[in-house]
Design an enzyme around this catalytic site. Structure first.
Site, PDB file in Angstrom:
ATOM      1  N   CYS A  26       0.837  -1.202   0.000  1.00  0.00           N
ATOM      2  CA  CYS A  26       0.000   0.000   0.000  1.00  0.00           C
ATOM      3  C   CYS A  26       0.871   1.251   0.000  1.00  0.00           C
ATOM      4  O   CYS A  26       0.516   2.280  -0.572  1.00  0.00           O
ATOM      5  CB  CYS A  26      -0.917   0.014   1.217  1.00  0.00           C
ATOM      6  SG  CYS A  26      -2.201  -1.249   1.143  1.00  0.00           S
ATOM      7  N   CYS A  58     -15.348 -37.762  27.593  1.00  0.00           N
ATOM      8  CA  CYS A  58     -15.689 -38.463  28.826  1.00  0.00           C
ATOM      9  C   CYS A  58     -15.734 -37.410  29.924  1.00  0.00           C
ATOM     10  O   CYS A  58     -16.151 -36.288  29.671  1.00  0.00           O
ATOM     11  CB  CYS A  58     -14.683 -39.579  29.114  1.00  0.00           C
ATOM     12  SG  CYS A  58     -12.984 -38.998  29.283  1.00  0.00           S
TER      13      CYS A  58
END
Ligand code: ZN
Length: 402
Positions: A197, A360
């Site tokens: 940019c 579990c």
């Protein structure tokens, strides 16, 4: 830095907080439960620049409980055309310090964690592992690839975007659910190969569009709603005002995520995994097998279960334990049935390509079951780290515990 003091157990207890988030709570997809989920979430934003600016403001306004901000730059005059976190008075200040002030102005209840250093392959793992979702608003390739690889290893979704001139791309990279950055862009470009940019320019408002979109994807991921941009690349041209999506596939040969479940935490090792409760009294971890078992956290599981094609959730505990507390929607198949092999004829297991999550009480017995399932050919058998106790603690504190 912690800007919140004495947070109550239920963040939505007081009327003012409910009023602040009323327009979210009204959405059936969010509601009070979703708002609590946002308050419990940890989102890391890399870069307090063009994309990070709108993203941070919206994440803070939305009530994301903990936001990490990483940036090593100071505010410069050329930033102010698009980096709306910062104002003219912030010139010369650290971007992180300026961002902290901006977030506090929007929502002082947000806890902010700051990192004022560049993210590197050496630091990325430790940084991202502490978060539920990572949002990449950086502008350099070494950081982007290091963050991708760390997110793959941690099993964390990465909300990625890229902007240049009038063009933008957005995707959510999430190994195990879709491609990662390297699946689609395997080669990190050399420095100077792709203009930045700073060299080519960028429409300031485009950063606003795309950073906001990244915030929306991050919020969806936390809430477990809708269809995030996993396996899709959103391509936007602001000049033509066109939006297209490309379908993307994970690459089985990808250097970062190519092995099935390579992106998940290995519970068998001594690495970054093991956030869950370690199992002492519950029983033996009788497998000496070096086969790693993929782990999924309770929060990740809660997100996965809300997807259009959720994994099959299997509770391996005996009936008396299941009667005390269980996760809604789970199929009961006792560990003994996995040991005897009977379980593999159960239709709920589907075929070897069916994703399974086993649990579990705290994770040891289901880890054994997950190993047995993997040995029987299932490719995507994961263990709920910390078991149902972690689910109660992190996802649904209203449930019973034992
Ligand atoms: Zn990949």
């Amino acid at each position: 830095m912690d800007t919140r003091s004495g947070s109550p157990r239920d963040v939505l207890d007081d009327a003012e907080t409910r009023t602040r988030y009323a327009r979210h709570v009204l959405l059936p997809e969010v509601g009070l439960q979703g708002q609590r989920r946002l308050a419990a979430a940890r989102v890391l934003v890399l870069g307090a620049g063009g994309l990070g600016s709108p993203a941070l403001l919206y994440l803070a306004a939305a009530g994301v409980g903990t936001i990490g901000i990483a940036d090593d730059d100071v505010v410069e005059l050329t930033n102010l055309q698009r980096q709306i976190l910062h104002g003219t008075a912030d010139l010369g200040r650290s971007k992180v310090a300026s961002a902290v002030d901006a977030v506090a102005r929007v929502n002082p209840a947000v806890r902010v964690e700051t990192v004022v250093q560049r993210v590197t392959p050496g630091t990325a793992d430790a940084l991202v592992a502490a978060y539920d979702v990572v949002l990449d608003g950086t502008d350099n390739f070494p950081t982007r690839y290091a963050v991708n690889d760390a997110c793959v290893r941690a099993g964390i979704p990465l909300v990625w975007a890229s902007v240049l001139r009038f063009d933008a791309q957005v995707a959510v990279w999430w190994a195990g659910h879709g491609p990662c950055l390297r699946c689609v862009f395997p080669q990190q470009p050399d420095e100077g190969e792709v203009p930045s940019c700073a060299e080519a320019g960028v429409l300031g408002a485009l950063c606003g569009t795309i950073g906001s979109l990244q915030a929306a994807e991050a919020l969806k991921l936390v809430l477990g709603i809708g269809e995030p941009l996993v396996g899709r690349l959103l391509v936007h041209d602001a000049l033509r005002q066109s939006w297209d999506t490309l379908a993307l596939q994970a690459d089985p040969g990808c250097a970062a995520c190519g092995t099935p479940l390579a992106g998940r935490r290995d519970e068998g090792g001594s690495g970054a995994g093991g956030r869950g409760v370690r199992d002492g009294a519950e029983g033996r971890d009788l497998l000496e097998s070096s086969e790693p078992v993929a782990g999924v956290s309770a929060r990740e599981l809660s997100i996965e279960l809300r997807r259009p094609h959720p994994p099959v959730l299997i509770d391996v505990r005996p009936a008396p334990e299941r009667a005390l507390v269980s996760i809604p929607g789970a199929v009961a198949i006792d560990l003994a049935d996995f040991r005897s092999g009977e379980a593999f004829s159960r239709p709920e297991l589907g075929g070897p390509g069916t994703p399974l999550v086993l649990y579990c009480k705290t994770g040891a017995r289901s880890r054994e079951a997950a190993r047995l399932v993997a040995a029987a050919g299932w490719r995507y058998a994961a263990n709920l780290t910390g078991g149902v106790l972690a689910w109660v603690r992190d996802v649904d504190p209203g449930l019973a515990t034992y």
